[in-house]
Each structure stands twice: as structure tokens, then as C-alpha cells.
Design a protein around this motif. Structure first.
Motif, short mmCIF file in Angstrom:
data_model
loop_
_atom_site.label_atom_id
_atom_site.label_comp_id
_atom_site.label_asym_id
_atom_site.label_seq_id
_atom_site.Cartn_x
_atom_site.Cartn_y
_atom_site.Cartn_z
N TRP A 327 0.85 -1.20 0.00
CA TRP A 327 0.00 0.00 0.00
C TRP A 327 0.88 1.25 0.00
O TRP A 327 1.84 1.34 0.79
CB TRP A 327 -0.88 0.03 1.24
N GLU A 357 -7.16 1.62 -6.68
CA GLU A 357 -7.45 2.70 -5.75
C GLU A 357 -8.19 2.16 -4.53
O GLU A 357 -9.18 1.43 -4.66
CB GLU A 357 -8.29 3.77 -6.43
N LYS A 358 -7.71 2.50 -3.35
CA LYS A 358 -8.35 2.06 -2.11
C LYS A 358 -8.79 3.23 -1.25
O LYS A 358 -9.18 3.03 -0.10
CB LYS A 358 -7.37 1.18 -1.32
N GLY A 359 -8.74 4.44 -1.80
CA GLY A 359 -9.13 5.64 -1.07
C GLY A 359 -8.48 6.83 -1.74
O GLY A 359 -7.64 6.67 -2.64
N PRO A 360 -8.84 8.04 -1.35
CA PRO A 360 -8.23 9.23 -1.94
C PRO A 360 -6.71 9.21 -1.76
O PRO A 360 -6.21 9.19 -0.63
CB PRO A 360 -8.88 10.37 -1.16
N LEU A 362 -4.61 6.82 -2.25
CA LEU A 362 -4.14 5.59 -1.64
C LEU A 362 -4.29 4.45 -2.64
O LEU A 362 -5.39 4.22 -3.15
CB LEU A 362 -4.91 5.28 -0.36
N PRO A 399 -2.05 9.32 4.37
CA PRO A 399 -3.51 9.31 4.34
C PRO A 399 -4.09 9.40 5.74
O PRO A 399 -3.44 9.02 6.70
CB PRO A 399 -3.82 7.96 3.68
#
Length: 399
Positions: A327, A357-360, A362, A399
Motif C-alpha cells: 500500500w 485505488e483504495k481511497g483518496p 491511496l 492518508p
């Protein structure tokens, strides 16, 4: 104004996200094929000639002067016997795909238990990657035990609000990071299902490499379940195919449903031979891959720390198998471009898989260590991390 001038001044049409992803994938695969140093070389990305080479020199695996298989006899039956022997089950049934094998297994169990509900993890393969095949094709009803990034716990199985006929456990749970429970946790969750008069089915697509983490042989691991599915290409490098292993009464019924589902293929000898080759040649090497994946994971952590990346994660910190996740706090476009450029410009491709994509800001990717990765030392990994991060923009915020 001339036609040439109009064409020069005409703005380029915007590229769709789908087209952009397609172009990126082509570049990534091209970089992989051209790279001299990778952590794994999955066969499915090879050329047709390279894939056909899997079938060369297999006289030590199977008598090639035997007649070719027809509708599941011959070499296919030999493969089924080999799988049953390895997993310690009465019998096994060959299937062209794991999706079909598991649908058939769970359909058979539903008929025997009288309950079409299948308790499983929200990240299990049938829930994420099979387009609702359980409910749309097989009349089964998925019941999610948990969505936490780990295997279900015994208390969650005991406290599930509705009855279920089968508990399905994916070992390892890929989309959570190729994670496995401890041996004690696994035995407890199986006991919890049995307390509720349910049968237990293992989605063991990658069960082959779980022996290191559990510290148990394959037959002891498989012996906890009522049935087990295994894949021949995910870890063993075969051309495809899967097997369902369990009681002979189950596999005999499964073969009937295999025919009904269109899986009674006329000849399967290339796939069956490649599976036997994988069991003979790759299966004994998997513990080495797992051990070295842990070396690579530690070197990645140290490399990112030395490179000054403020937040980076290797998950699990100590990989349970020879696959794990990385990550990073960057957009998918940024890390994808850096990874591809590293391969194109240096001949070393540290991250060969796609990023999601796993988040803004990230992103996550999967890292697998196979035979090619055994050549990498700790220093090699750290140097590759430095080359990769040099192609990233300035330090992002955590993040």
C-alpha cells in the motif's frame, strides 16, 4: 484554411478511462516481457510458444504413449487420483474452472443439507469476482459472515443470525491480502460450523502454499473440511483447470453436474498434463517461495523507509504465503507510471501487477514471489525500491 491546418489545430479527442487503462496495461505487460529482473514470471503472460513448452519433457510425469483422454478418462483420471492422494480425500473430480467446481460442490451440499444458504466472507471470490453466479445460476443464497480483512471467527459463525447449510472458507483470503488464520483459529471456526450442523467447504485455490503458515501437511489441512477446491494454475503454473476433492459420493455426483454445466470437455490432456507437471515440479518449491517472500517483504519495508516515503505498508507484515500486498499513499496513475517507467528504463520491474485505488490518494498492488524472485537479495530489493521511488513525485501526505 487548408485541410492540413484544420487537422493541426483540431484538439485531440479526450481519452476514456477504459482506453487509458487498456493502454497502461499494454505498456505494463510490454515492460514485464522486456524486463530482465522480476520477482515472478507468471506463465499466463507468456507467448503461445512458451506456454506450449510446458508440455515438453513430461515423460517422467506421465506415460505419453498412453491413449489420449476422452471425456475425463486416462490422464484426467490420473490427475484426479494424484490430487486425492495429496489432499488425503477419497476422490477428486477435475473441472475446467474453479468457478464451476465450487458452484457444483456447494449445490451438491445444499441438496444434502436441505439448505441453499452458503455462509462466506464478503471478500470471498464468489462474492467479488463471479457476477452473482451462486444466486443467478445455482440457486444458492450467499450469507456474509463478516467483511473484516481477515477470515471469519468462530464466534461470528456461532452468532450468525440465520441458518446455513455450508460454511465456505477461502484459504488464503486473496482480496484481504492473501491472509490465513492461525491453525487454532481455523479449527475453532470449523468446529463452530459443525455445531450448527453445517458442512465446511474450503476454497483452496491457493491452498498449496498454506503449509508453511499452518505448519501442517496438505492432507491434515484439507482433512478439516468436508470438501476442498484447488486450482492448477494460480500457484502451480498450469494451463488452467481445477479439482474438487472430498468423499467419493460427492465427487461422483459432482461429475454428473459437471456434465450438466457444460464441463465435460472432450479432451483435456494439455491442461491435465500441465497440472501434473505443476504438482511434480512447482509444488515442492512453494515453501521456498513463501520463505523468500518474507525476505522480500522486509526489504521492501526497509527500502521505503530509507527512501523517505512517509507512509507505506506491506500487508501482512510477515506474508502468510508467497503473495502479499503493498500500500502506498499515491494516486493509481502516479504509482502505475512509476512502476512501468522503472521496467522500461532499467530492465527491473519491481511491481509487475496493476494498482488499484483504495481511497483518496491511496493505492494497493499485489506482489508475488516465484522462482525468478529467489535470485533477488535484500540489497537488490532495496535498490529497486530506490529506483522506483525516484520516479515518484515529491513526498505525499500520509492518508
Amino acid at each position: 484554411m487548408s485541410d492540413a491546418a484544420e487537422q493541426t489545430e483540431r484538439p485531440e479527442e479526450p481519452v476514456t478511462d477504459e482506453e487509458r487503462r487498456r493502454r497502461r496495461r499494454e505498456r505494463r505487460i510490454s515492460a514485464y516481457r522486456g524486463a530482465k529482473h522480476v520477482l515472478a514470471r507468471p506463465g499466463f503472460l507468456g507467448t503461445l510458444r512458451e506456454r506450449l513448452a510446458l508440455l515438453d519433457g513430461l515423460d517422467d510425469v506421465y506415460d505419453l504413449d498412453e491413449p489420449a483422454d476422452i471425456y475425463g478418462d486416462g490422464v484426467v483420471e490420473a490427475l484426479e487420483r494424484k490430487v486425492a492422494e495429496l489432499l488425503g480425500t477419497e476422490a477428486a473430480a477435475f473441472f475446467p474452472t474453479g468457478t464451476m467446481a465450487q458452484q457444483v460442490a456447494l449445490r451438491c451440499w445444499a441438496g444434502r443439507t436441505g439448505n441453499p444458504a452458503v455462509a462466506l466472507h464478503a471478500l470471498a471470490h464468489p462474492e467479488v469476482h463471479e457476477r452473482d453466479a451462486f444466486s443467478q445460476v445455482s440457486g444458492l443464497r450467499p450469507v456474509r459472515v463478516t467483511s473484516e480483512p481477515r477470515l471469519p471467527r468462530a464466534d461470528e459463525v456461532r452468532e450468525l443470525a440465520e441458518p446455513f447449510g455450508t460454511l465456505m472458507l477461502e484459504l488464503p483470503l486473496r482480496d484481504a491480502g492473501f491472509v490465513l488464520p492461525s491453525w487454532e483459529e481455523l479449527t475453532e471456526v470449523v468446529e463452530a460450523a459443525r455445531e450448527r450442523d453445517a458442512v465446511v467447504h474450503f476454497d483452496g485455490a491457493r491452498l498449496w502454499e498454506s503449509t508453511v503458515h499452518f505448519g501442517r501437511p496438505l492432507d491434515e489441512i484439507a482433512g478439516l473440511a468436508d470438501s476442498v477446491y484447488v486450482s492448477f494454475y494460480k500457484s502451480l503454473g498450469g494451463l488452467g483447470g481445477a479439482a474438487l476433492a472430498g468423499p467419493r459420493t460427492l465427487t461422483d455426483e459432482a461429475k454428473i453436474w459437471r456434465h450438466r454445466y457444460g464441463g465435460q470437455v472432450f479432451q483435456q490432456f494439455p491442461t491435465a498434463l500441465s497440472a501434473l507437471a505443476g504438482l511434480e515440479r512447482e509444488l515442492p518449491r512453494l515453501p521456498d517461495y513463501v520463505a523468500h517472500a518474507r525476505v522480500v517483504a522486509e526489504a521492501l519495508r526497509e527500502g521505503f523507509a530509507a527512501a523517505g516515503v512517509p507512509w507505506a505498508r506491506v500487508h501482512p507484515e510477515r506474508p502468510h504465503t508467497h503473495d502479499f500486498q503493498v500500500w502506498l499513499p499515491y494516486d493509481v496513475d502516479v504509482v502505475s507510471e512509476a512502476a512501468i517507467r522503472q521496467g522500461e528504463e532499467t530492465g527491473t520491474l519491481l511491481f509487475a501487477d496493476s494498482w488499484d485505488e483504495k481511497g483518496p490518494g491511496l493505492s494497493v498492488t499485489e506482489v508475488g514471489v516465484r522462482a525468478a524472485g529467489l535470485e533477488w537479495t535484500t540489497d537488490d530489493v532495496k535498490a529497486a525500491v530506490g529506483e522506483f521511488t525516484a520516479r515518484l513525485p515529491g513526498p505525499p501526505g500520509a492518508p
